[in-house]
Write a protein that holds these residues in place. Structure first.
Motif, PDB file in Angstrom:
ATOM      1  N   TYR A 188      28.887  26.071  40.263  1.00 33.09           N
ATOM      2  CA  TYR A 188      29.203  27.475  39.985  1.00 33.09           C
ATOM      3  C   TYR A 188      28.020  28.173  39.318  1.00 33.09           C
ATOM      4  O   TYR A 188      27.676  29.312  39.677  1.00 33.09           O
ATOM      5  CB  TYR A 188      30.435  27.554  39.090  1.00 33.09           C
ATOM      6  N   PRO A 239      42.843  32.307  33.603  1.00 34.75           N
ATOM      7  CA  PRO A 239      41.512  31.771  33.283  1.00 34.75           C
ATOM      8  C   PRO A 239      40.439  32.459  34.107  1.00 34.75           C
ATOM      9  O   PRO A 239      40.681  32.949  35.218  1.00 34.75           O
ATOM     10  CB  PRO A 239      41.646  30.284  33.633  1.00 34.75           C
ATOM     11  N   SER A 240      39.244  32.445  33.573  1.00 33.19           N
ATOM     12  CA  SER A 240      38.116  33.037  34.276  1.00 33.19           C
ATOM     13  C   SER A 240      37.632  32.085  35.371  1.00 33.19           C
ATOM     14  O   SER A 240      38.041  30.922  35.445  1.00 33.19           O
ATOM     15  CB  SER A 240      36.980  33.333  33.293  1.00 33.19           C
ATOM     16  N   GLU A 241      36.747  32.588  36.211  1.00 29.92           N
ATOM     17  CA  GLU A 241      36.215  31.755  37.299  1.00 29.92           C
ATOM     18  C   GLU A 241      35.414  30.582  36.747  1.00 29.92           C
ATOM     19  O   GLU A 241      35.444  29.482  37.315  1.00 29.92           O
ATOM     20  CB  GLU A 241      35.340  32.611  38.214  1.00 29.92           C
ATOM     21  N   GLU A 242      34.713  30.803  35.651  1.00 30.59           N
ATOM     22  CA  GLU A 242      33.941  29.713  35.051  1.00 30.59           C
ATOM     23  C   GLU A 242      34.867  28.630  34.500  1.00 30.59           C
ATOM     24  O   GLU A 242      34.596  27.422  34.650  1.00 30.59           O
ATOM     25  CB  GLU A 242      33.055  30.259  33.935  1.00 30.59           C
ATOM     26  N   GLU A 243      35.966  29.030  33.878  1.00 33.42           N
ATOM     27  CA  GLU A 243      36.930  28.054  33.363  1.00 33.42           C
ATOM     28  C   GLU A 243      37.579  27.276  34.500  1.00 33.42           C
ATOM     29  O   GLU A 243      37.810  26.064  34.387  1.00 33.42           O
ATOM     30  CB  GLU A 243      37.988  28.767  32.529  1.00 33.42           C
ATOM     31  N   ILE A 244      37.880  27.952  35.599  1.00 29.55           N
ATOM     32  CA  ILE A 244      38.452  27.267  36.762  1.00 29.55           C
ATOM     33  C   ILE A 244      37.463  26.274  37.342  1.00 29.55           C
ATOM     34  O   ILE A 244      37.823  25.140  37.703  1.00 29.55           O
ATOM     35  CB  ILE A 244      38.884  28.294  37.825  1.00 29.55           C
ATOM     36  N   ARG A 251      35.103  24.750  35.727  1.00 30.80           N
ATOM     37  CA  ARG A 251      35.024  23.626  34.803  1.00 30.80           C
ATOM     38  C   ARG A 251      36.241  22.717  34.957  1.00 30.80           C
ATOM     39  O   ARG A 251      36.138  21.490  34.856  1.00 30.80           O
ATOM     40  CB  ARG A 251      34.918  24.146  33.371  1.00 30.80           C
ATOM     41  N   MET A 252      37.407  23.294  35.205  1.00 28.81           N
ATOM     42  CA  MET A 252      38.628  22.512  35.370  1.00 28.81           C
ATOM     43  C   MET A 252      38.553  21.606  36.594  1.00 28.81           C
ATOM     44  O   MET A 252      39.013  20.458  36.567  1.00 28.81           O
ATOM     45  CB  MET A 252      39.828  23.466  35.496  1.00 28.81           C
ATOM     46  N   SER A 305      48.248  37.879  25.270  1.00 25.98           N
ATOM     47  CA  SER A 305      47.529  37.864  26.546  1.00 25.98           C
ATOM     48  C   SER A 305      47.727  39.151  27.333  1.00 25.98           C
ATOM     49  O   SER A 305      46.871  39.538  28.133  1.00 25.98           O
ATOM     50  CB  SER A 305      47.990  36.662  27.392  1.00 25.98           C
ATOM     51  N   GLU A 320      31.432  22.999  37.707  1.00 24.33           N
ATOM     52  CA  GLU A 320      30.701  23.884  36.807  1.00 24.33           C
ATOM     53  C   GLU A 320      29.225  23.995  37.196  1.00 24.33           C
ATOM     54  O   GLU A 320      28.656  25.093  37.215  1.00 24.33           O
ATOM     55  CB  GLU A 320      30.830  23.388  35.367  1.00 24.33           C
ATOM     56  N   ASP A 357      51.799  25.329  29.437  1.00 28.98           N
ATOM     57  CA  ASP A 357      51.107  26.352  30.218  1.00 28.98           C
ATOM     58  C   ASP A 357      52.127  27.410  30.593  1.00 28.98           C
ATOM     59  O   ASP A 357      52.646  27.431  31.704  1.00 28.98           O
ATOM     60  CB  ASP A 357      50.465  25.737  31.465  1.00 28.98           C
TER      61      ASP A 357
END
Length: 449
Positions: free
Chosen positions: A153, A138-143, A145-146, A439, A150, A132
């Motif tokens: 959200y 990362p997007s809010e959705e990825e966070i 999910r982490m 990136s 999810e 890393d």
């Protein structure tokens, strides 16, 4: 007198019917149909005019494929030898061979080492997927999910703690996520450096003070007296308070990171977190045992020895330094080469330790330093690693000859795997820089009128 003579140009007509024209990527190739039948069960061996890519006007088959690779493919049909074009990337070569229905393992031995490099490279770079390092935020959705939020959200029912937890996590665990995280990272690095520096300085004689104790002795006149004896030296009290402040920060940081971690199991299994926990625990253990056990043990320095675990906090810097991450994963990727290096070193150490032991005994040598083979192991290690302390040296001519061979063997043994390790580090670093650039400069679609 016989039959009619054959019509003129019959051979040319038959030869023309056996020829076939292949248009690959805009370049036309011409060969015989019999040539393409040499390797059955492939795409080219099953060509018919009923195929959609056949052009009856031009009398050719068109394939929108790489013409450079097809040159070697067609040569494989002609000669039965498959060579690797050096101007083509390995994965592209494999993809083209798969399209034509050929096996990449048929590459000739002369080209195999060049061709197989990309496989080792892909296996090595696959390790970077676990790193890393300055990756895209990362997007809010990825966070969500982490952290397992999810569903909440998507439904828009995130609680205050569910919104706050990822922010605290990025603040302590993602040094480059925001300015606040950079400040926390600087503070953490500062306390790590101060803790390690304090651990080292308190062993210096000028940084220690004597520990005095009173002892009762009997005088010559049947009376007792008190004398002050220097029992040992201890660090100045200031070092204790410095370490107390540092460990207070480490305790706070470790507690916060464990509470807001997305996956507590992965957090506990992390080697860096284990080191941090053990090092912090050793400080509090020393405080508890110092007064209760140390005065009962004559060699109380044994307790200080176990505090050496605190020096391993330097590995925490890997969370803040991408270069250290790359270096550690370079050694992981070079495990085979390092294992081979250790194997040959151990083999050479044992062989040369035995040789020098017997070589020094073949001639009269009253100052023989090699009393046994285990003692010769130390000399062999120092010599093969080109350190050469000089505390043990052969005195006889035969022993000197063995020493020369040992030194040369050590240089060659150590030099062999070093280029591979350097190559892996360079590959890791360049690939990481490429990911950072990707990136930083994302692709933006260009609208067409």
């Amino acid at each position: 007198m016989g039959g009619d003579p054959p019509p003129p140009h019959t051979g040319n007509v038959m030869d023309g019917e056996n020829r076939i024209i292949l248009n690959v990527g805009g370049i036309r190739y011409e060969t015989y149909k019999a040539t393409l039948k040499k390797i059955p069960a492939t795409r080219l061996s099953r060509l018919t005019e009923a195929l959609a890519n056949y052009d009856p006007i031009l009398n050719e088959y068109f394939f929108d494929r790489h013409p450079g690779v097809f040159t070697q493919v067609l040569n494989y049909y002609r000669t039965g030898k498959l060579h690797y074009p050096t101007n083509v990337c390995g994965p592209l070569f494999e993809e083209e061979l798969e399209f034509w229905g050929l096996d990449s393992n048929q590459v000739e031995p002369c080209c195999w080492s060049t061709y197989s490099i990309h496989r080792d490279t892909q296996a090595t770079l696959a390790i970077l997927d676990k790193l890393d390092i300055d990756s895209e935020k990362p997007s809010e959705e990825e966070i969500a999910r982490m952290f397992g939020y999810e569903d909440d959200y998507v439904a828009g029912t995130l609680s205050t703690w569910q919104r706050l937890k990822p922010r605290i996590w990025s603040l302590f665990d993602e040094p480059y996520s925001c300015m606040g995280a950079k400040v926390v990272a600087v503070v953490s690095v500062f306390f790590i450096c101060v803790s390690v520096l304090s651990f080292c300085l308190k062993t210096h004689p000028d940084m220690r003070m004597p520990s005095l104790c009173n002892i009762t002795v009997n005088s010559s006149q049947n009376s007792t007296a008190w004398i002050i004896v220097k029992e040992k030296t201890v660090p100045y009290k200031a070092f204790f308070y410095i370490e107390l402040v540092c460990n207070a920060w480490f305790t706070f940081e470790l507690a916060v990171r464990s509470v807001v971690s997305p996956n507590l199991v992965h957090f506990v299994k992390s080697p860096v977190n284990v080191i941090d926990f053990v090092a912090t625990l050793s400080f509090y253990t020393d405080i508890l045992l110092q007064n209760s056990v140390a005065h009962k043990i004559d060699q109380s320095d044994i307790l200080e020895f176990f505090s050496i675990i605190r020096i391993l906090r330097l590995f925490k810097l890997t969370r803040h330094s991408p270069g250290l991450k790359i270096l550690i994963h370079t050694f992981k990727a070079s495990a085979k080469e390092l294992t081979l290096l250790v194997f040959f070193l151990v083999l050479g150490i044992v062989v040369f330790a035995s040789l020098v032991y017997y070589a020094e005994r073949l001639q009269p040598n009253p100052m023989n330093n090699f009393k046994s083979i285990p003692e010769g192991l130390w000399w062999a290690i120092v010599t093969m690693t080109t350190v050469g302390y000089g505390d043990m040296v052969p005195k006889t001519y035969l022993g000197m000859f063995v020493g020369a061979l040992c030194a040369l063997a050590g240089v060659l043994t150590i030099a062999l795997p070093v280029p591979v390790i350097v190559s892996n580090f360079s590959m890791f670093y360049s690939h990481t820089q490429h990911e950072v650039l990707d990136s930083s400069y994302p692709m933006v679609p260009v609208p067409f009128d």
